[in-house]
Design an enzyme around this catalytic site. Structure first.
Site, PDB file in Angstrom:
ATOM      1  N   SER A 146       0.827  -1.196   0.000  1.00 63.66           N
ATOM      2  CA  SER A 146       0.000   0.000   0.000  1.00 63.66           C
ATOM      3  C   SER A 146       0.863   1.249   0.000  1.00 63.66           C
ATOM      4  O   SER A 146       1.979   1.245   0.549  1.00 63.66           O
ATOM      5  CB  SER A 146      -0.841  -0.020   1.276  1.00 63.66           C
ATOM      6  OG  SER A 146      -1.390   1.245   1.534  1.00 63.66           O
TER       7      SER A 146
ATOM      8  N   TYR B 114      -1.741  -1.146  10.883  1.00 60.52           N
ATOM      9  CA  TYR B 114      -2.041  -1.696   9.546  1.00 60.52           C
ATOM     10  C   TYR B 114      -0.857  -1.446   8.608  1.00 60.52           C
ATOM     11  O   TYR B 114      -0.350  -2.361   7.951  1.00 60.52           O
ATOM     12  CB  TYR B 114      -3.323  -1.065   8.973  1.00 60.52           C
ATOM     13  CG  TYR B 114      -3.458  -1.291   7.483  1.00 60.52           C
ATOM     14  CD1 TYR B 114      -3.772  -2.553   6.980  1.00 60.52           C
ATOM     15  CD2 TYR B 114      -3.243  -0.251   6.562  1.00 60.52           C
ATOM     16  CE1 TYR B 114      -3.866  -2.776   5.605  1.00 60.52           C
ATOM     17  CE2 TYR B 114      -3.340  -0.465   5.198  1.00 60.52           C
ATOM     18  CZ  TYR B 114      -3.649  -1.729   4.731  1.00 60.52           C
ATOM     19  OH  TYR B 114      -3.729  -1.942   3.379  1.00 60.52           O
TER      20      TYR B 114
ATOM     21  N   LYS C 241       2.111  -3.990   6.584  1.00 61.68           N
ATOM     22  CA  LYS C 241       2.509  -3.981   5.164  1.00 61.68           C
ATOM     23  C   LYS C 241       4.021  -3.865   5.026  1.00 61.68           C
ATOM     24  O   LYS C 241       4.649  -4.577   4.253  1.00 61.68           O
ATOM     25  CB  LYS C 241       1.828  -2.824   4.413  1.00 61.68           C
ATOM     26  CG  LYS C 241       0.317  -2.982   4.273  1.00 61.68           C
ATOM     27  CD  LYS C 241      -0.027  -4.155   3.387  1.00 61.68           C
ATOM     28  CE  LYS C 241      -1.495  -4.480   3.359  1.00 61.68           C
ATOM     29  NZ  LYS C 241      -1.814  -5.792   2.822  1.00 61.68           N
TER      30      LYS C 241
ATOM     31  N   ARG D  56      -5.788  12.676  -3.340  1.00 66.85           N
ATOM     32  CA  ARG D  56      -5.359  11.278  -3.438  1.00 66.85           C
ATOM     33  C   ARG D  56      -5.337  10.842  -4.893  1.00 66.85           C
ATOM     34  O   ARG D  56      -5.993  11.427  -5.755  1.00 66.85           O
ATOM     35  CB  ARG D  56      -6.344  10.351  -2.686  1.00 66.85           C
ATOM     36  CG  ARG D  56      -6.416  10.572  -1.182  1.00 66.85           C
ATOM     37  CD  ARG D  56      -5.130  10.129  -0.489  1.00 66.85           C
ATOM     38  NE  ARG D  56      -5.225  10.265   0.963  1.00 66.85           N
ATOM     39  CZ  ARG D  56      -4.964  11.393   1.636  1.00 66.85           C
ATOM     40  NH1 ARG D  56      -4.603  12.493   0.995  1.00 66.85           N
ATOM     41  NH2 ARG D  56      -5.071  11.417   2.960  1.00 66.85           N
TER      42      ARG D  56
HETATM   43  P1  NAD Z   1     -11.003  -6.847   1.220  1.00 69.46           P
HETATM   44  O1  NAD Z   1     -11.193  -6.833   2.689  1.00 69.46           O
HETATM   45  O2  NAD Z   1     -12.168  -6.567   0.346  1.00 69.46           O
HETATM   46  O3  NAD Z   1     -10.378  -8.260   0.773  1.00 69.46           O
HETATM   47  C1  NAD Z   1      -9.525  -9.016   1.589  1.00 69.46           C
HETATM   48  C2  NAD Z   1     -10.061 -10.460   1.606  1.00 69.46           C
HETATM   49  O4  NAD Z   1      -9.194 -11.255   2.409  1.00 69.46           O
HETATM   50  C3  NAD Z   1     -11.470 -10.547   2.192  1.00 69.46           C
HETATM   51  O5  NAD Z   1     -12.279 -11.300   1.316  1.00 69.46           O
HETATM   52  C4  NAD Z   1     -11.252 -11.281   3.525  1.00 69.46           C
HETATM   53  O6  NAD Z   1     -12.373 -12.082   3.848  1.00 69.46           O
HETATM   54  C5  NAD Z   1      -9.991 -12.082   3.234  1.00 69.46           C
HETATM   55  N1  NAD Z   1      -9.178 -12.398   4.417  1.00 69.46           N
HETATM   56  C6  NAD Z   1      -8.706 -11.543   5.361  1.00 69.46           C
HETATM   57  N2  NAD Z   1      -7.986 -12.235   6.276  1.00 69.46           N
HETATM   58  C7  NAD Z   1      -7.994 -13.535   5.901  1.00 69.46           C
HETATM   59  C8  NAD Z   1      -7.423 -14.730   6.427  1.00 69.46           C
HETATM   60  N3  NAD Z   1      -6.728 -14.729   7.569  1.00 69.46           N
HETATM   61  N4  NAD Z   1      -7.646 -15.877   5.774  1.00 69.46           N
HETATM   62  C9  NAD Z   1      -8.366 -15.921   4.632  1.00 69.46           C
HETATM   63  N5  NAD Z   1      -8.935 -14.830   4.082  1.00 69.46           N
HETATM   64  C10 NAD Z   1      -8.747 -13.653   4.716  1.00 69.46           C
HETATM   65  O7  NAD Z   1      -9.795  -5.850   0.893  1.00 69.46           O
HETATM   66  P2  NAD Z   1      -9.298  -5.293  -0.502  1.00 69.46           P
HETATM   67  O8  NAD Z   1      -9.646  -3.862  -0.575  1.00 69.46           O
HETATM   68  O9  NAD Z   1      -9.680  -6.196  -1.600  1.00 69.46           O
HETATM   69  O10 NAD Z   1      -7.731  -5.365  -0.252  1.00 69.46           O
HETATM   70  C11 NAD Z   1      -6.948  -6.477  -0.667  1.00 69.46           C
HETATM   71  C12 NAD Z   1      -5.528  -6.284  -0.174  1.00 69.46           C
HETATM   72  O11 NAD Z   1      -5.028  -5.054  -0.686  1.00 69.46           O
HETATM   73  C13 NAD Z   1      -5.385  -6.209   1.341  1.00 69.46           C
HETATM   74  O12 NAD Z   1      -4.207  -6.863   1.713  1.00 69.46           O
HETATM   75  C14 NAD Z   1      -5.277  -4.723   1.597  1.00 69.46           C
HETATM   76  O13 NAD Z   1      -4.572  -4.439   2.772  1.00 69.46           O
HETATM   77  C15 NAD Z   1      -4.540  -4.248   0.362  1.00 69.46           C
HETATM   78  N6  NAD Z   1      -4.766  -2.821   0.048  1.00 69.46           N
HETATM   79  C16 NAD Z   1      -6.042  -2.361  -0.089  1.00 69.46           C
HETATM   80  C17 NAD Z   1      -6.265  -1.018  -0.358  1.00 69.46           C
HETATM   81  C18 NAD Z   1      -7.662  -0.455  -0.471  1.00 69.46           C
HETATM   82  O14 NAD Z   1      -7.823   0.760  -0.335  1.00 69.46           O
HETATM   83  N7  NAD Z   1      -8.684  -1.255  -0.738  1.00 69.46           N
HETATM   84  C19 NAD Z   1      -5.173  -0.129  -0.499  1.00 69.46           C
HETATM   85  C20 NAD Z   1      -3.887  -0.645  -0.381  1.00 69.46           C
HETATM   86  C21 NAD Z   1      -3.696  -2.007  -0.107  1.00 69.46           C
HETATM   87  N1  UFG Z   2     -12.187  11.475   3.646  1.00 68.97           N
HETATM   88  C1  UFG Z   2     -13.170  12.353   4.033  1.00 68.97           C
HETATM   89  N2  UFG Z   2     -14.294  11.850   4.609  1.00 68.97           N
HETATM   90  C2  UFG Z   2     -14.494  10.519   4.813  1.00 68.97           C
HETATM   91  C3  UFG Z   2     -13.475   9.621   4.403  1.00 68.97           C
HETATM   92  C4  UFG Z   2     -12.332  10.142   3.836  1.00 68.97           C
HETATM   93  O1  UFG Z   2     -13.033  13.568   3.858  1.00 68.97           O
HETATM   94  O2  UFG Z   2     -15.543  10.135   5.355  1.00 68.97           O
HETATM   95  C5  UFG Z   2     -10.981  12.007   2.971  1.00 68.97           C
HETATM   96  C6  UFG Z   2      -9.691  11.719   3.707  1.00 68.97           C
HETATM   97  O3  UFG Z   2      -9.429  12.711   4.670  1.00 68.97           O
HETATM   98  C7  UFG Z   2      -8.679  11.696   2.552  1.00 68.97           C
HETATM   99  C8  UFG Z   2      -9.489  11.170   1.362  1.00 68.97           C
HETATM  100  O4  UFG Z   2     -10.860  11.349   1.723  1.00 68.97           O
HETATM  101  O5  UFG Z   2      -8.276  13.015   2.241  1.00 68.97           O
HETATM  102  C9  UFG Z   2      -9.261   9.676   1.115  1.00 68.97           C
HETATM  103  O6  UFG Z   2      -9.484   8.959   2.334  1.00 68.97           O
HETATM  104  P1  UFG Z   2      -9.606   7.370   2.361  1.00 68.97           P
HETATM  105  O7  UFG Z   2      -9.884   6.974   3.771  1.00 68.97           O
HETATM  106  O8  UFG Z   2     -10.551   6.912   1.314  1.00 68.97           O
HETATM  107  O9  UFG Z   2      -8.161   6.899   1.885  1.00 68.97           O
HETATM  108  P2  UFG Z   2      -6.727   7.139   2.538  1.00 68.97           P
HETATM  109  O10 UFG Z   2      -5.882   7.771   1.480  1.00 68.97           O
HETATM  110  O11 UFG Z   2      -6.806   7.826   3.841  1.00 68.97           O
HETATM  111  O12 UFG Z   2      -6.254   5.653   2.842  1.00 68.97           O
HETATM  112  C10 UFG Z   2      -6.436   4.604   1.895  1.00 68.97           C
HETATM  113  C11 UFG Z   2      -6.576   3.272   2.631  1.00 68.97           C
HETATM  114  C12 UFG Z   2      -5.293   2.942   3.303  1.00 68.97           C
HETATM  115  C13 UFG Z   2      -4.188   2.943   2.323  1.00 68.97           C
HETATM  116  C14 UFG Z   2      -4.111   4.285   1.604  1.00 68.97           C
HETATM  117  C15 UFG Z   2      -3.064   4.272   0.539  1.00 68.97           C
HETATM  118  O13 UFG Z   2      -7.598   3.343   3.609  1.00 68.97           O
HETATM  119  O14 UFG Z   2      -5.377   1.660   3.862  1.00 68.97           O
HETATM  120  O15 UFG Z   2      -5.374   4.560   0.998  1.00 68.97           O
HETATM  121  O16 UFG Z   2      -3.287   3.220  -0.334  1.00 68.97           O
HETATM  122  F1  UFG Z   2      -3.030   2.724   2.951  1.00 68.97           F
END
Ligand code: NAD
Ligand code: UFG
Length: 334
Positions: free
Chosen positions: A124, A148, A152, A230
């Site tokens: 991330s 979190y 990572k 972002r």
């Molecule tokens: P998500 O929660 O939708 O998907 C993760 C999946 O993993 C879920 O289906 C959950 O049930 C499964 N899971 C969690 N722990 C488990 C375990 N111990 N065993 C088996 N299954 C398990 O999340 P996502 O948004 O699809 O994110 C996928 C990956 O990308 C994650 O590792 C997350 O940290 C990373 N990531 C997500 C974002 C974002 O904004 N969505 C940003 C950066 C990184």
């Molecule tokens: N924001 C609001 N109101 C809300 C939610 C978010 O104003 O209710 C704003 C935040 O302050 C930020 C922007 O919207 O400026 C994006 O916020 P998000 O929470 O959607 O995303 P972040 O960039 O804070 O974080 C996300 C994931 C993290 C990840 C990061 C970089 O939540 O796990 O992107 O990939 F690490």
């Protein structure tokens, strides 16, 4: 041989599974549904018209995870499974470290035992902490501000160390920026449990009347309109980046690290206004205080992924807003 997709029922995993199946890759999914639902698998079948091999297994359950390796010839792993809510990770750090880190250690141990030496890992942009310059390049200093993010960063290090110990190992660490949007079919998308932390799921709940008002966390940042900036990336573009990363690690050994973003930054207000414009719905919002830990702006330098993977994001912010809303409308019509 098969690709093992951990967390394949989740938001990014499900979209990646669709792309893999459409390219005729043989896959096996493992998920424990702690943040997803079994019906996602039916939707994937509806979209692709293909059957899926699935195991409901927790990565922490080594015995049952080993069965997956025993029963399938796993060529590579795409490792999405993990917990991802920043705020929850501050409240329950042990749960986050255990699930994300122990889960990955068990996975890596089994990969080693079954001679599987390729992994694509979901990292991330959070690992860049508070960047001193923008756009963010892969060789910028790394730091984190919450458990979190620390999981990572630690997993990145663990995987790099495994790579040093085994010269046959090949790894792609993908640092995602802000994935939003949904599959254009409207069948799969983001379905967070409980109150959303992230901006797009919150906007969607205001748009469909579930919540009254979006609170924008601060309008006094040093950005063009004062709200946080972002790099939003369409989840389908992100999913396609995983296929390119897989191609890369099939050819090259060692560790490869890539930012996956669009390279463009949009503010919260840009996103809200675009959502209103393309979907013709009103988003009530108010300005609240800054959210602790937030940075003012974050967007990627995407040159490396373009040059080395031949990948770049194709879909713009309009499409992200339209596709996200189509998914919600389709859910509510069921
Ligand atoms: P998500 O929660 O939708 O998907 C993760 C999946 O993993 C879920 O289906 C959950 O049930 C499964 N899971 C969690 N722990 C488990 C375990 N111990 N065993 C088996 N299954 C398990 O999340 P996502 O948004 O699809 O994110 C996928 C990956 O990308 C994650 O590792 C997350 O940290 C990373 N990531 C997500 C974002 C974002 O904004 N969505 C940003 C950066 C990184
Ligand atoms: N924001 C609001 N109101 C809300 C939610 C978010 O104003 O209710 C704003 C935040 O302050 C930020 C922007 O919207 O400026 C994006 O916020 P998000 O929470 O959607 O995303 P972040 O960039 O804070 O974080 C996300 C994931 C993290 C990840 C990061 C970089 O939540 O796990 O992107 O990939 F690490």
């Amino acid at each position: 041989m098969s690709i093992l997709v951990t967390g394949g029922a989740g938001f990014i995993g499900s979209h990646t599974v669709v792309e893999l199946l459409e390219r005729n890759e043989k896959i096996v999914i493992v998920d424990n549904f702690c943040n997803s639902s079994p019906n996602v698998l039916d939707k994937i079948r509806d979209i692709t018209k293909k059957d899926i091999k699935f195991y409901e297994v927790d990565l922490l359950d080594e015995k049952n995870l080993e069965k997956v390796f025993k029963e399938n010839d796993i060529e590579a792993v795409i490792h999405f499974a993990g917990l991802k809510a920043v705020g929850e990770s501050v409240e329950q750090p042990i749960k986050y470290y255990h699930n994300n880190i122990t889960g990955t250690l068990i996975l890596l141990k089994l990969m080693q035992k079954y001679n599987c030496d390729k992994i694509v890992f979901s990292s991330s942009a959070t690992v860049y902490g508070k960047p001193e310059h923008l756009p963010i390049k892969e060789d910028f200093p790394l730091s984190t501000t919450n458990p979190y993010g620390s999981t990572k960063l630690m997993i990145e290090q663990i995987i790099k160390d495994v790579c040093i110990s085994n010269e046959n190992f090949s790894v792609a660490i993908l640092r995602y920026f802000n994935p939003i949007g949904a599959h254009e079919s409207g069948l799969i998308g983001e379905m967070p449990n409980g109150i959303p932390n992230n901006i797009m799921p919150y906007i969607l709940k205001v748009a469909n009347g579930e919540y009254n008002t979006l609170t924008i966390f601060g309008n006094d940042y040093d950005t063009h309109d004062g709200t946080g900036v972002r790099d939003y990336i369409h989840v389908v573009d992100l999913a396609r980046g995983h296929l390119k990363a897989l191609d890369k690690i099939r050819k090259e050994k060692g560790v490869q690290i890539y930012n996956l973003g669009t390279g463009k930054g949009y503010s919260v207000l840009d996103l809200v206004y675009m959502f209103e414009k393309v979907n013709k719905v009103k988003i009530n919002y108010k300005i609240g205080p800054r959210r602790p830990g937030d940075i003012s702006a974050c967007y990627a330098d995407v040159t490396k992924a373009k040059e080395e993977l031949g990948w770049k994001a194709e879909k713009g912010i309009e499409e992200m807003c339209k596709d996200a809303w189509r998914f919600i409308i389709k859910q509510s019509k069921k």
